[in-house]
Design a protein around this motif. Structure first.
Motif, short mmCIF file in Angstrom:
data_model
loop_
_atom_site.label_atom_id
_atom_site.label_comp_id
_atom_site.label_asym_id
_atom_site.label_seq_id
_atom_site.Cartn_x
_atom_site.Cartn_y
_atom_site.Cartn_z
N MET A 126 0.86 -1.18 0.00
CA MET A 126 0.00 0.00 0.00
C MET A 126 0.90 1.23 0.00
N PRO A 127 1.58 1.48 -1.14
CA PRO A 127 2.55 2.58 -1.17
C PRO A 127 1.93 3.89 -0.70
N PRO A 128 2.57 4.64 0.14
CA PRO A 128 3.90 4.43 0.71
C PRO A 128 3.86 3.67 2.03
N GLY A 129 2.75 2.99 2.31
CA GLY A 129 2.55 2.32 3.60
C GLY A 129 3.20 0.97 3.71
N PRO A 130 2.60 0.12 4.50
CA PRO A 130 3.23 -1.15 4.88
C PRO A 130 3.27 -2.18 3.75
N ILE A 131 4.15 -3.14 3.91
CA ILE A 131 4.18 -4.35 3.09
C ILE A 131 3.82 -5.49 4.03
N VAL A 132 2.78 -6.24 3.67
CA VAL A 132 2.32 -7.35 4.49
C VAL A 132 2.56 -8.63 3.69
N THR A 133 3.18 -9.62 4.32
CA THR A 133 3.53 -10.87 3.64
C THR A 133 2.83 -12.05 4.31
N GLY A 134 2.28 -12.93 3.47
CA GLY A 134 1.61 -14.14 3.95
C GLY A 134 0.11 -14.03 3.85
N SER A 135 -0.54 -15.09 3.40
CA SER A 135 -1.98 -15.05 3.16
C SER A 135 -2.78 -14.72 4.42
N GLN A 136 -2.46 -15.36 5.54
CA GLN A 136 -3.22 -15.08 6.76
C GLN A 136 -2.94 -13.68 7.29
N ALA A 137 -1.69 -13.22 7.20
CA ALA A 137 -1.35 -11.87 7.66
C ALA A 137 -2.07 -10.82 6.82
N ILE A 138 -2.20 -11.07 5.51
CA ILE A 138 -2.93 -10.14 4.64
C ILE A 138 -4.40 -10.10 5.03
N ALA A 139 -5.01 -11.27 5.21
CA ALA A 139 -6.42 -11.32 5.61
C ALA A 139 -6.64 -10.61 6.94
N ASP A 140 -5.77 -10.85 7.90
CA ASP A 140 -5.88 -10.20 9.21
C ASP A 140 -5.72 -8.68 9.11
N PHE A 141 -4.82 -8.23 8.23
CA PHE A 141 -4.59 -6.80 8.04
C PHE A 141 -5.81 -6.14 7.39
N LEU A 142 -6.40 -6.79 6.38
CA LEU A 142 -7.49 -6.20 5.61
C LEU A 142 -8.85 -6.27 6.31
N ARG A 143 -9.06 -7.26 7.16
CA ARG A 143 -10.37 -7.47 7.78
C ARG A 143 -10.93 -6.20 8.44
N PRO A 144 -10.19 -5.51 9.32
CA PRO A 144 -10.77 -4.32 9.94
C PRO A 144 -10.96 -3.16 8.96
#
Length: 103
Positions: free
Chosen positions: A14-32
């Motif tokens: 999410m330039p210039p924001g974070p880089i999230v790696t891993g399917s579960q980590a992405i889902a956890d990041f996007l859920r809220p």
């Protein structure tokens, strides 16, 4: 549902924001984030020689027009979604010939 499409080593940027790696980590990041979006409509958009979509949102049940929120560039291979690149810059919609609002 998203995690079933993502490769285990998928990346979300999410330039210039974070880089999230891993399917579960992405889902956890996007859920809220997704929980706060309200109603969503998407349009397919060719981006960078590949797949993409434009996301529009509006408050639930408001009847207001949908307004631009993000462009998503999607990288895919035979194993699934490799990367999602989110651009939270509604001002870029015009450059892709996208409408300012959706009914």
């Amino acid at each position: 549902a998203l995690t079933s499409l993502l490769r285990e080593d998928a990346r979300l940027t999410m330039p210039p924001g974070p880089i999230v790696t891993g399917s579960q980590a992405i889902a956890d990041f996007l859920r809220p984030i997704w929980a706060q979006l309200g109603e969503v409509k998407v349009l397919p958009v060719p981006m960078f020689g590949g797949l993409g979509f434009a996301a529009y949102t509006r408050p639930p049940g408001s009847g207001e027009p949908f307004t631009p929120v993000a462009l998503q560039h999607v990288e895919v291979n035979a194993d699934g979604l490799v990367a999602l690149h989110s651009y939270l810059r509604p001002q870029l919609f015009a450059a892709f010939g996208l409408p300012a609002t959706l009914a």
